[in-house]
Design a protein around this motif. Structure first.
Motif, PDB file in Angstrom:
ATOM      1  N   TYR A  36      22.489  27.455  32.421  1.00 43.68           N
ATOM      2  CA  TYR A  36      22.642  28.264  31.215  1.00 43.68           C
ATOM      3  C   TYR A  36      21.867  29.575  31.349  1.00 43.68           C
ATOM      4  O   TYR A  36      22.313  30.628  30.879  1.00 43.68           O
ATOM      5  N   THR A  37      20.704  29.505  31.989  1.00 48.68           N
ATOM      6  CA  THR A  37      19.900  30.705  32.197  1.00 48.68           C
ATOM      7  C   THR A  37      20.679  31.724  33.020  1.00 48.68           C
ATOM      8  O   THR A  37      20.720  32.922  32.694  1.00 48.68           O
ATOM      9  N   ILE A  38      21.285  31.253  34.098  1.00 47.91           N
ATOM     10  CA  ILE A  38      22.085  32.140  34.953  1.00 47.91           C
ATOM     11  C   ILE A  38      23.277  32.694  34.180  1.00 47.91           C
ATOM     12  O   ILE A  38      23.585  33.892  34.240  1.00 47.91           O
ATOM     13  N   GLU A  39      23.953  31.827  33.429  1.00 52.99           N
ATOM     14  CA  GLU A  39      25.125  32.255  32.658  1.00 52.99           C
ATOM     15  C   GLU A  39      24.752  33.334  31.652  1.00 52.99           C
ATOM     16  O   GLU A  39      25.480  34.325  31.489  1.00 52.99           O
ATOM     17  N   GLU A  40      23.616  33.164  30.973  1.00 56.42           N
ATOM     18  CA  GLU A  40      23.220  34.147  29.965  1.00 56.42           C
ATOM     19  C   GLU A  40      22.879  35.490  30.597  1.00 56.42           C
ATOM     20  O   GLU A  40      23.136  36.547  29.994  1.00 56.42           O
ATOM     21  N   ALA A  41      22.316  35.475  31.807  1.00 54.98           N
ATOM     22  CA  ALA A  41      22.040  36.738  32.496  1.00 54.98           C
ATOM     23  C   ALA A  41      23.349  37.481  32.772  1.00 54.98           C
ATOM     24  O   ALA A  41      23.423  38.717  32.621  1.00 54.98           O
ATOM     25  N   TYR A  42      24.383  36.753  33.151  1.00 57.35           N
ATOM     26  CA  TYR A  42      25.690  37.381  33.376  1.00 57.35           C
ATOM     27  C   TYR A  42      26.299  37.890  32.073  1.00 57.35           C
ATOM     28  O   TYR A  42      26.981  38.923  32.061  1.00 57.35           O
ATOM     29  N   GLU A  43      26.057  37.189  30.977  1.00 55.59           N
ATOM     30  CA  GLU A  43      26.565  37.651  29.683  1.00 55.59           C
ATOM     31  C   GLU A  43      25.906  38.970  29.294  1.00 55.59           C
ATOM     32  O   GLU A  43      26.541  39.858  28.711  1.00 55.59           O
ATOM     33  N   VAL A  44      24.617  39.110  29.612  1.00 60.12           N
ATOM     34  CA  VAL A  44      23.922  40.381  29.369  1.00 60.12           C
ATOM     35  C   VAL A  44      24.589  41.491  30.169  1.00 60.12           C
ATOM     36  O   VAL A  44      24.881  42.579  29.645  1.00 60.12           O
ATOM     37  N   ALA A  45      24.824  41.235  31.459  1.00 58.04           N
ATOM     38  CA  ALA A  45      25.453  42.242  32.321  1.00 58.04           C
ATOM     39  C   ALA A  45      26.843  42.609  31.809  1.00 58.04           C
ATOM     40  O   ALA A  45      27.240  43.787  31.856  1.00 58.04           O
ATOM     41  N   ASP A  46      27.583  41.637  31.311  1.00 63.78           N
ATOM     42  CA  ASP A  46      28.928  41.899  30.810  1.00 63.78           C
ATOM     43  C   ASP A  46      28.882  42.786  29.567  1.00 63.78           C
ATOM     44  O   ASP A  46      29.686  43.715  29.434  1.00 63.78           O
ATOM     45  N   ALA A  47      27.942  42.519  28.658  1.00 67.34           N
ATOM     46  CA  ALA A  47      27.819  43.343  27.450  1.00 67.34           C
ATOM     47  C   ALA A  47      27.468  44.781  27.813  1.00 67.34           C
ATOM     48  O   ALA A  47      27.988  45.737  27.217  1.00 67.34           O
ATOM     49  N   ARG A 228      35.028  43.707  36.497  1.00 70.43           N
ATOM     50  CA  ARG A 228      36.127  44.554  36.046  1.00 70.43           C
ATOM     51  C   ARG A 228      37.458  44.064  36.595  1.00 70.43           C
ATOM     52  O   ARG A 228      38.477  44.092  35.900  1.00 70.43           O
ATOM     53  N   ALA A 229      37.455  43.627  37.860  1.00 74.35           N
ATOM     54  CA  ALA A 229      38.691  43.096  38.438  1.00 74.35           C
ATOM     55  C   ALA A 229      39.118  41.824  37.718  1.00 74.35           C
ATOM     56  O   ALA A 229      40.317  41.619  37.447  1.00 74.35           O
ATOM     57  N   ASN A 230      38.155  40.971  37.376  1.00 71.91           N
ATOM     58  CA  ASN A 230      38.473  39.739  36.645  1.00 71.91           C
ATOM     59  C   ASN A 230      39.052  40.047  35.268  1.00 71.91           C
ATOM     60  O   ASN A 230      40.020  39.420  34.825  1.00 71.91           O
ATOM     61  N   ARG A 231      38.422  41.019  34.587  1.00 77.64           N
ATOM     62  CA  ARG A 231      38.912  41.381  33.254  1.00 77.64           C
ATOM     63  C   ARG A 231      40.316  41.972  33.331  1.00 77.64           C
ATOM     64  O   ARG A 231      41.167  41.703  32.482  1.00 77.64           O
ATOM     65  N   LYS A 232      40.556  42.794  34.359  1.00 79.15           N
ATOM     66  CA  LYS A 232      41.879  43.392  34.520  1.00 79.15           C
ATOM     67  C   LYS A 232      42.928  42.314  34.760  1.00 79.15           C
ATOM     68  O   LYS A 232      44.005  42.330  34.158  1.00 79.15           O
ATOM     69  N   PHE A 233      42.587  41.337  35.641  1.00 73.97           N
ATOM     70  CA  PHE A 233      43.534  40.266  35.917  1.00 73.97           C
ATOM     71  C   PHE A 233      43.798  39.455  34.648  1.00 73.97           C
ATOM     72  O   PHE A 233      44.962  39.126  34.333  1.00 73.97           O
ATOM     73  N   GLU A 234      42.734  39.125  33.924  1.00 76.69           N
ATOM     74  CA  GLU A 234      42.905  38.328  32.704  1.00 76.69           C
ATOM     75  C   GLU A 234      43.760  39.070  31.692  1.00 76.69           C
ATOM     76  O   GLU A 234      44.655  38.482  31.060  1.00 76.69           O
ATOM     77  N   ARG A 235      43.493  40.363  31.513  1.00 76.67           N
ATOM     78  CA  ARG A 235      44.261  41.161  30.557  1.00 76.67           C
ATOM     79  C   ARG A 235      45.744  41.184  30.933  1.00 76.67           C
ATOM     80  O   ARG A 235      46.623  40.985  30.084  1.00 76.67           O
ATOM     81  N   ARG A 236      46.018  41.405  32.211  1.00 73.41           N
ATOM     82  CA  ARG A 236      47.411  41.482  32.655  1.00 73.41           C
ATOM     83  C   ARG A 236      48.105  40.118  32.584  1.00 73.41           C
ATOM     84  O   ARG A 236      49.283  40.035  32.205  1.00 73.41           O
ATOM     85  N   PHE A 237      47.375  39.063  32.934  1.00 65.43           N
ATOM     86  CA  PHE A 237      47.985  37.737  32.915  1.00 65.43           C
ATOM     87  C   PHE A 237      48.324  37.331  31.484  1.00 65.43           C
ATOM     88  O   PHE A 237      49.407  36.785  31.214  1.00 65.43           O
ATOM     89  N   ARG A 238      47.407  37.597  30.556  1.00 67.48           N
ATOM     90  CA  ARG A 238      47.683  37.273  29.157  1.00 67.48           C
ATOM     91  C   ARG A 238      48.879  38.080  28.635  1.00 67.48           C
ATOM     92  O   ARG A 238      49.691  37.569  27.851  1.00 67.48           O
ATOM     93  N   ALA A 239      48.972  39.331  29.068  1.00 67.05           N
ATOM     94  CA  ALA A 239      50.122  40.146  28.659  1.00 67.05           C
ATOM     95  C   ALA A 239      51.416  39.585  29.231  1.00 67.05           C
ATOM     96  O   ALA A 239      52.469  39.598  28.561  1.00 67.05           O
ATOM     97  N   MET A 240      51.366  39.078  30.483  1.00 70.68           N
ATOM     98  CA  MET A 240      52.531  38.414  31.068  1.00 70.68           C
ATOM     99  C   MET A 240      52.972  37.224  30.221  1.00 70.68           C
ATOM    100  O   MET A 240      54.175  37.044  29.953  1.00 70.68           O
ATOM    101  N   GLU A 241      51.988  36.419  29.815  1.00 70.34           N
ATOM    102  CA  GLU A 241      52.310  35.239  29.001  1.00 70.34           C
ATOM    103  C   GLU A 241      52.987  35.649  27.696  1.00 70.34           C
ATOM    104  O   GLU A 241      53.964  35.023  27.252  1.00 70.34           O
ATOM    105  N   THR A 242      52.457  36.727  27.077  1.00 71.03           N
ATOM    106  CA  THR A 242      53.032  37.198  25.817  1.00 71.03           C
ATOM    107  C   THR A 242      54.458  37.688  26.014  1.00 71.03           C
ATOM    108  O   THR A 242      55.372  37.350  25.235  1.00 71.03           O
ATOM    109  N   LEU A 243      54.689  38.479  27.066  1.00 69.47           N
ATOM    110  CA  LEU A 243      56.042  38.966  27.349  1.00 69.47           C
ATOM    111  C   LEU A 243      57.005  37.809  27.616  1.00 69.47           C
ATOM    112  O   LEU A 243      58.158  37.823  27.152  1.00 69.47           O
TER     113      LEU A 243
END
Length: 275
Positions: A36-47, A228-243
């Motif tokens: 959880y400690t490691i995960e929260e550090a990544y959440e800080v970086a993401d924000a 950023r690459a992960n977010r881009k993939f997630e955004r595009r994949f979700r848009a694919m699902e919607t289409l």
């Protein structure tokens, strides 16, 4: 100590109180909380990466909670408490910044500060009985491996062991890619061959190591780039699902060719939007 920090420490102590505390919190130990400690550090970086200051405030609070949690467990075991944690880092910061808190004279640039920092760290290791004089000494093995790869390369570069620029790194990346391709073909030709699979793993590791080095030469943070690459993939994949749903079928019901066509539609829509 500030009122709110004192309040947070009291909350954690109550959560860990054997009499009336939270069963989940009481069941935890250092090893179960560490992820959880490691995960929260990544959440800080993401924000930070998203420029979300409200989110950053909340994520920094979550990360602080992790420090408080570990300190509370250490206090219960008789090792140390939060005060000792704060004292240790305050002492370290003063010790490692003699140009600010001591009589060492001010440094005019960041490179001089970094050199002084590394020299002080070497002296600290020596005082602790760690006689490792390698340029790679002191690198944590608990870092994410991509981050450790960059730090290893950076340390080696400080003594001159480095590519002169990105061009030869790109050439090396192409060479490693061909070696990976050859090992994939070897695995395909001998399914179940453990030695072939091990060679493929080694070559993939080499490829990733060189990719991390390329990012270092480009002054690109690997973690930020991957987020950023992960977010881009997630955004595009979700848009694919919607289409796909709009066109009358779930994405999973479509063959790969149709899915690729949807991916292209999403990319084209993003490109048109940027224009």
């Amino acid at each position: 100590m500030s009122t709110q920090l004192h309040r947070l420490l009291e909350i954690m102590a109550k959560l860990r109180d054997p009499e009336g505390g939270c069963p989940w919190d009481l069941a935890q130990d250092f090893s179960t909380i560490a992820p959880y400690t490691i995960e929260e550090a990544y959440e800080v970086a993401d924000a930070i990466d998203r420029g979300d200051m409200d989110g950053l405030r909340d994520e920094l609070g979550d990360l602080l909670l992790q420090v408080v949690f570990h300190a509370q467990m250490a206090r219960e075991a008789g090792h140390f408490g939060f005060e000792e944690v704060a004292q240790a880092i305050a002492d370290k910061m003063e010790r490692r910044h003699p140009h600010v808190f001591g009589d060492d004279g001010r440094h005019d640039d960041a490179d001089a500060v970094r050199a002084s920092w590394e020299e002080i760290k070497r002296a600290e290791r020596s005082a602790a009985g760690v006689d490792d004089r390698s340029a790679l000494a002191g690198l944590s093995r608990g870092l994410p491996e991509w981050q450790r790869a960059v730090k290893l390369q950076d340390r080696a570069a400080r003594v001159g062991f480095d590519w002169p620029g990105p061009a030869p790194v790109l050439d090396k990346l192409a060479e490693e890619l061909e070696e990976v391709r050859a090992e994939f073909e070897a695995v395909a030709a001998a399914p179940g061959d453990a030695a072939a699979q091990a060679r493929l793993e080694t070559e993939l590791g080499d490829l990733l190591f060189v990719a991390a080095n390329l990012a270092r030469h480009a002054q690109v943070d690997v973690g930020t780039a991957l987020r950023r690459a992960n977010r881009k993939f997630e955004r595009r994949f979700r848009a694919m699902e919607t289409l796909s749903e709009r066109d009358g079928a779930p994405l999973s019901a479509r063959p790969l060719e149709a899915q690729d066509a949807l991916w292209t539609r999403v990319k084209d829509a993003e490109r048109d939007g940027d224009g």
